[in-house]
Write an enzyme that holds these catalytic residues in place. Structure first.
Site, PDB file in Angstrom:
ATOM      1  N   ASP A  56       0.823  -1.215   0.000  1.00 37.08           N
ATOM      2  CA  ASP A  56       0.000   0.000   0.000  1.00 37.08           C
ATOM      3  C   ASP A  56       0.850   1.255   0.000  1.00 37.08           C
ATOM      4  O   ASP A  56       0.446   2.294  -0.519  1.00 37.08           O
ATOM      5  CB  ASP A  56      -0.996   0.008   1.171  1.00 37.08           C
ATOM      6  N   ASP A 211      -4.986   0.402   6.169  1.00 32.34           N
ATOM      7  CA  ASP A 211      -5.661   0.160   7.445  1.00 32.34           C
ATOM      8  C   ASP A 211      -6.720   1.213   7.739  1.00 32.34           C
ATOM      9  O   ASP A 211      -7.863   0.896   8.091  1.00 32.34           O
ATOM     10  CB  ASP A 211      -4.636   0.125   8.580  1.00 32.34           C
ATOM     11  N   TYR A 266       9.865  -1.982  10.052  1.00 31.93           N
ATOM     12  CA  TYR A 266       8.856  -1.481   9.105  1.00 31.93           C
ATOM     13  C   TYR A 266       9.394  -0.292   8.298  1.00 31.93           C
ATOM     14  O   TYR A 266       9.332  -0.304   7.055  1.00 31.93           O
ATOM     15  CB  TYR A 266       7.580  -1.111   9.867  1.00 31.93           C
TER      16      TYR A 266
END
Length: 390
Positions: A56, A211, A266
């Site tokens: 994403d 999300d 991340y």
């Protein structure tokens, strides 16, 4: 899939009604019930991503769906004129949570919006969302007092943070938007983008849009195929079973290994993808548009090449998953899920021993089509597609 007070307490599931009641009780215990301001509540769900992981933030495609585990915000708010007479705006907030039952107070000034210091970590998820709406205000003070109650497992990869952000944003909109502003696809997308920016600016997490998007825009009975470049989506409905024998279920299992998207790995993956994107520009491609053959024409170190391979192959798997899901081809969907997990484990390296064990065990059972890590990784949950009779 966000709701205000009347729907949350009257038309939602028993689980959400219980959350709303707990938030209401905590609010009444923590704050002066006689204080001025309209009382509202908002609800936003967690999510499971069926497939389309870690793409994403490079403009790829994702295929998540909302779950009943949710976050409720219940409280009071109002907008008043700033008595100082300047054109700036402020927010004065008092918040409390069932996970942190001590009232947290903070003030945000439009002229100097920055993360809170010396406050609990969760407060910055709230403050960041409030700040996004404060940017659009002028000469006013936004006063908020509210309680938060949620049951999305923390650190589970089911987006407890996005659920909190979207619930807070929906609650704030009750006071800063014109009365009776209709819920719409466009409104849901704007809300999601504000929540994403909040996490970037106040929580130091370079997350993609998935999300917050699915928590804000999810539709009952549908997955969402989200195009993270255009920020548009299409509802995707699973094919109905041809007979009870062919019915399937999605099973989500929590590894109980907590993860943190703001942690070290991340942001590293985000940066590695950016290096790959820069290299692909030389052939007029991106991780969204490139093929595995295109990757063979550029120069990358082995580690970055494996990260790029995951992104490119995951986009292809996600687009195909949409097609076979609508057709009811569960065998092929399971193969795509298994391939996604292998890619996340070997090329993107975001799985862990506990997750790999759960996936391997699930795949060994009769009636299981496929299983994979869902969410950002480094712990969290698995999602498994299996025959309902099993």
């Amino acid at each position: 899939m966000t709701f205000v007070l009347e729907e949350a307490l009257g038309g939602e599931s028993e689980m959400v009604c219980e959350l709303a009641q707990s938030a209401k009780e905590l609010f009444e215990k923590s704050f002066d019930a006689a204080k001025e301001g309209e009382v509202k509540a908002a609800v936003a769900p967690g999510r499971v991503n069926l497939i389309g992981e870690h793409v994403d933030y490079t403009g790829g495609w994702v295929l998540p769906f909302a779950i009943h585990f949710s976050t409720v915000v219940y409280g009071r708010g109002r907008v008043v004129q700033d008595s100082s007479g300047n054109n700036g705006s402020k927010a004065q907030c008092r918040i409390v949570s069932t996970h942190y039952p001590h009232v947290v107070e903070f003030t945000l000034d439009k002229s100097d919006l920055k993360p809170l210091e010396d406050k609990p970590k969760w407060a910055n998820y709230v403050a960041g969302c409030v700040a996004q709406y404060l940017k659009d205000m002028s000469g006013t003070v936004l006063e908020l007092e509210f309680a938060v109650c949620g049951n999305v497992p923390l650190g589970s990869g089911l987006s407890s943070s996005a659920s909190l952000e979207v619930a807070v944003a929906t609650f704030v909109e009750c006071f800063v938007l014109p009365p009776n502003t209709p819920t719409s696809k466009e409104r849901a997308i704007v809300r999601a983008l504000k929540c994403q920016k909040s996490e970037h600016e106040f929580c130091n997490t370079p997350c993609g849009i998935m999300d917050q998007y699915v928590s804000s825009a999810a539709l009952p009975g549908s997955l969402l195929l989200i195009d993270c470049l255009t920020n548009d989506y299409e509802p995707v409905v699973m094919a109905a079973p041809s007979s009870p024998e062919n019915a399937v279920k999605m099973v989500v299992i929590n590894s109980m290994v907590s993860h943190d998207n703001a942690g070290g790995e991340y942001p590293v993956r985000v940066q590695q993808c950016q290096v790959a994107e820069d290299a692909l520009k030389g052939i007029g491609k991106t991780l969204r548009t490139a093929t595995l053959e295109d990757l063979q024409t550029i120069t990358l170190d082995d580690l970055t090449m494996r990260r790029a391979k995951h992104a490119v192959s995951e986009n292809a798997r996600t687009r195909e998953a949409r097609r076979v899901l609508e057709l009811g081809d569960w065998t092929r969907l399971g193969q795509l899920m298994n391939g996604s997990h292998e890619s996340m484990r070997d090329d993107y390296e975001v799985s862990c021993e506990e997750i790999d064990f759960l996936v391997k065990v699930a795949q060994s059972f009769d009636g299981v089509y496929g299983s994979r890590l869902t969410g950002g990784g480094f712990g969290g949950c698995t999602v498994t597609l299996c025959q309902e009779k099993h």
